[in-house]
Design a protein around this motif. Structure first.
Motif, PDB file in Angstrom:
ATOM      1  N   PRO A   1       0.846  -1.148   0.007  1.00 22.65           N
ATOM      2  CA  PRO A   1      -0.056   0.211   0.029  1.00 22.65           C
ATOM      3  C   PRO A   1       1.301   1.080  -0.010  1.00 22.65           C
ATOM      4  CG  PRO A   1      -0.090  -1.061   2.185  1.00 22.65           C
ATOM      5  CD  PRO A   1       0.689  -2.041   1.361  1.00 22.65           C
TER       6      PRO A   1
ATOM      7  N   PRO B   1      -6.843   4.599   4.043  1.00 26.84           N
ATOM      8  CA  PRO B   1      -7.520   4.207   2.900  1.00 26.84           C
ATOM      9  C   PRO B   1      -8.155   5.013   1.940  1.00 26.84           C
ATOM     10  CG  PRO B   1      -8.453   3.666   4.898  1.00 26.84           C
ATOM     11  CD  PRO B   1      -7.128   4.511   5.345  1.00 26.84           C
TER      12      PRO B   1
ATOM     13  N   ILE C   1      -3.821  -0.804  -1.654  1.00 29.51           N
ATOM     14  CA  ILE C   1      -4.936  -0.058  -0.487  1.00 29.51           C
ATOM     15  C   ILE C   1      -6.313  -1.182  -0.283  1.00 29.51           C
ATOM     16  CG2 ILE C   1      -6.284   1.789  -0.138  1.00 29.51           C
ATOM     17  CD1 ILE C   1      -3.413   2.601   0.266  1.00 29.51           C
TER      18      ILE C   1
ATOM     19  N   ARG D   1     -12.132   2.697   4.867  1.00 24.54           N
ATOM     20  CA  ARG D   1     -11.828   2.575   3.393  1.00 24.54           C
ATOM     21  C   ARG D   1     -12.534   3.654   2.766  1.00 24.54           C
ATOM     22  NH1 ARG D   1     -13.239  -2.135  -0.536  1.00 24.54           N
ATOM     23  NH2 ARG D   1     -14.457  -0.510  -1.619  1.00 24.54           N
TER      24      ARG D   1
END
Length: 163
Positions: free
Chosen positions: A34, A39, A47, A163
């Motif tokens: 990532p 996120p 991610i 996220r």
């Protein structure tokens, strides 16, 4: 004097053992690293993999393509353009603060304005907190993928990011 040396040796040995007991290696495998720990920053494979390992959605699709509850316990269509989710009670941030509907709305608004995620959230007009544990998401027109698109990835237990 011998007793003092013995006590000191036992204390040092116990301290050494306790330090080694708390130290552990954790190995995590990713297809790609990532690029950030936020996120919402970027929509990328690394991610998404991190998000799936660390965060929980409102609902989740199982391998048999059924929906299972995660952060929400119930969900229903209110009308052609409105979907309602009831949040699980007792979900906490790492700080100990309880997750509420306001936190979900904040996450939705952040994602809706994110450069990488705004297209995913473009069918939605708004999200509102009905009460502390109920949210409603309203689409501009009838949209059949609300439940499938509800993987906002919200904190579960001690996890804090979305996220």
């Amino acid at each position: 004097m011998k007793l003092l040396k013995t006590k000191l040796a036992v204390a040092l040995l116990a301290a050494g053992l306790s330090f080694s007991a708390t130290a552990a290696d954790i190995t995590v495998a990713y297809d790609s690293d990532p690029v950030t720990l936020d996120p919402h920053e970027q929509l990328s494979g690394g991610i998404l993999q991190m998000s799936h390992m660390l965060f929980d959605p409102l609902v989740r699709l199982t391998q048999s393509l059924d929906f299972e509850p995660r952060i929400s316990t119930e969900w229903k269509r209110v009308d052609d353009t409105t979907f309602e989710f009831t949040l699980r009670k007792g979900v906490k941030f790492h700080s100990g603060n309880m997750l509420t509907a306001k936190d979900v709305v904040w996450t939705f608004n952040r994602l809706q304005n994110s450069q990488d995620f705004k297209a995913i959230f473009s069918p939605y007009e708004k999200m509102e907190a009905v009460d502390d544990y109920t949210i409603q998401i309203k689409s501009f027109k009838p949209f059949p993928l609300v439940a499938a698109n509800s993987d906002l990835y919200l904190p579960n237990g001690q996890r804090v990011l979305f996220r």
